[in-house]
Design a protein around this motif. Structure first.
Motif, short mmCIF file in Angstrom:
data_model
loop_
_atom_site.label_atom_id
_atom_site.label_comp_id
_atom_site.label_asym_id
_atom_site.label_seq_id
_atom_site.Cartn_x
_atom_site.Cartn_y
_atom_site.Cartn_z
N LEU A 202 31.22 47.74 36.66
CA LEU A 202 30.73 46.37 36.82
C LEU A 202 29.64 46.27 37.87
O LEU A 202 28.67 45.52 37.69
CB LEU A 202 31.90 45.45 37.18
CG LEU A 202 32.94 45.24 36.08
CD1 LEU A 202 33.98 44.22 36.51
CD2 LEU A 202 32.29 44.79 34.77
N ARG B 75 26.13 44.65 37.04
CA ARG B 75 25.88 43.31 37.59
C ARG B 75 25.46 43.29 39.05
O ARG B 75 25.03 42.25 39.55
CB ARG B 75 27.15 42.46 37.46
CG ARG B 75 27.76 42.42 36.07
CD ARG B 75 29.03 41.60 36.08
NE ARG B 75 29.77 41.69 34.82
CZ ARG B 75 30.95 41.11 34.61
NH1 ARG B 75 31.51 40.39 35.58
NH2 ARG B 75 31.57 41.24 33.46
N ALA C 207 29.78 40.79 40.44
CA ALA C 207 31.11 41.24 39.99
C ALA C 207 32.16 40.73 40.97
O ALA C 207 32.19 41.15 42.13
CB ALA C 207 31.16 42.76 39.90
N SER C 208 33.00 39.82 40.52
CA SER C 208 34.04 39.27 41.39
C SER C 208 35.26 40.17 41.44
O SER C 208 35.44 41.05 40.57
CB SER C 208 34.45 37.88 40.90
OG SER C 208 35.15 37.98 39.66
N ARG D 92 38.21 39.22 40.78
CA ARG D 92 38.97 38.91 39.56
C ARG D 92 38.42 39.68 38.36
O ARG D 92 39.19 40.21 37.55
CB ARG D 92 38.90 37.41 39.30
CG ARG D 92 39.71 36.97 38.08
CD ARG D 92 39.64 35.46 37.92
NE ARG D 92 40.40 35.01 36.75
CZ ARG D 92 40.49 33.76 36.36
NH1 ARG D 92 39.89 32.80 37.07
NH2 ARG D 92 41.20 33.44 35.29
N ASP D 93 37.09 39.75 38.24
CA ASP D 93 36.47 40.48 37.13
C ASP D 93 36.86 41.96 37.17
O ASP D 93 37.18 42.56 36.14
CB ASP D 93 34.94 40.37 37.20
CG ASP D 93 34.44 38.97 36.91
OD1 ASP D 93 35.15 38.20 36.24
OD2 ASP D 93 33.32 38.65 37.37
N GLN E 237 40.52 42.48 36.27
CA GLN E 237 40.73 42.31 34.83
C GLN E 237 40.22 43.54 34.08
O GLN E 237 40.88 44.02 33.14
CB GLN E 237 40.01 41.05 34.34
CG GLN E 237 40.24 40.74 32.88
CD GLN E 237 39.60 39.40 32.47
OE1 GLN E 237 38.90 38.78 33.25
NE2 GLN E 237 39.86 38.99 31.24
N GLU E 238 39.08 44.05 34.47
CA GLU E 238 38.51 45.24 33.83
C GLU E 238 39.43 46.45 34.01
O GLU E 238 39.56 47.29 33.11
CB GLU E 238 37.13 45.54 34.44
CG GLU E 238 36.46 46.80 33.94
CD GLU E 238 35.83 46.65 32.57
OE1 GLU E 238 35.35 47.67 32.03
OE2 GLU E 238 35.81 45.53 32.03
N SER F 269 44.64 40.86 40.84
CA SER F 269 43.75 40.77 42.00
C SER F 269 44.49 41.15 43.27
O SER F 269 43.92 41.76 44.18
CB SER F 269 43.19 39.35 42.13
OG SER F 269 42.41 39.01 41.01
#
Length: 216
Positions: free
Chosen positions: A23, A27, A32-33, A35-36, A39-40, A45
């Protein structure tokens, strides 16, 4: 993936690191958070924060890993694997990802990525001296070579447009690297032409031109 093992075989920490590298490469760190990334990686989190504390600490871990893997790959290639096409092909996906990641890290101002660029310049200078390249300034030569290689990927959008192929695709990656190989294998100037240009550079140091004045 940044590991040759299947995702199920990776620890949660390694899955988070690999997800973050993907990510961040696509990005940047700002895009890229936590949370992102979680999830990936297929984790919560909370687990990400348990392992790394913060996104910045995770980025530092990714930087260290990318540098270590890239150094290892370079040592293997120039330690005898250069003539083995199978080795280069099998490691291509990982190295392409790490290359994109490191370029993005430099754009993001990562201290570790900047330190890695400095190391690349040191190695370039060492190689220049060792191989007897004809240059008055081995340090600048090594720095320019590194900047040219990275510049190709910093300008990937523009190059993709003019070449009509996405540089992130295998076709685009192969096409641009063939060009880099050909540039390295073929001199662009004759010794006479290079001499003329060096003479001009010498004169710039001894006879600085007058600043241009605007005409009325």
């Amino acid at each position: 993936m940044c590991s040759e093992r299947a995702p199920d075989d990776l620890t949660a920490r390694a899955r988070i690191r690999d997800a973050a590298i993907r990510l961040f490469a696509d990005r940047g760190i700002a895009g890229a958070s936590v949370r992102d990334i979680a999830q990936e990686a297929g984790v919560s989190s909370g687990l990400l924060r348990h392992h790394f504390g913060s996104k910045e600490a995770l980025r530092d871990t990714c930087d260290e890993y990318a540098k270590a893997r890239t150094d290892q790959f370079r040592e293997e290639v120039f330690g005898g694997k250069l003539a083995d096409p199978g080795f280069l092909v099998s490691h291509s996906p990982e190295m392409r990802l790490l290359q994109r990641y490191l370029v993005q890290s430099i754009k993001d101002g990562s201290p570790a990525a900047s330190a890695m660029f400095d190391q690349m310049v040191d190695l370039g200078e060492e190689w220049t001296v060792k191989t007897g390249v004809q240059t008055q300034d081995p340090r600048a030569y090594g720095a320019v070579i590194c900047a040219m290689q990275l510049g190709v990927f910093l300008l990937s959008d523009q190059l993709s447009r003019v070449l009509g192929v996405d540089l992130s695709s295998t076709e685009g990656y192969v096409r641009i690297n063939r060009a880099l190989i050909d540039v390295a294998a073929n001199a662009m100037l004759s010794p006479e032409q290079a001499g003329y240009l060096h003479t001009a550079m010498d004169r710039l140091l001894t006879e600085p031109p007058q600043e241009a004045s605007s005409k009325e």
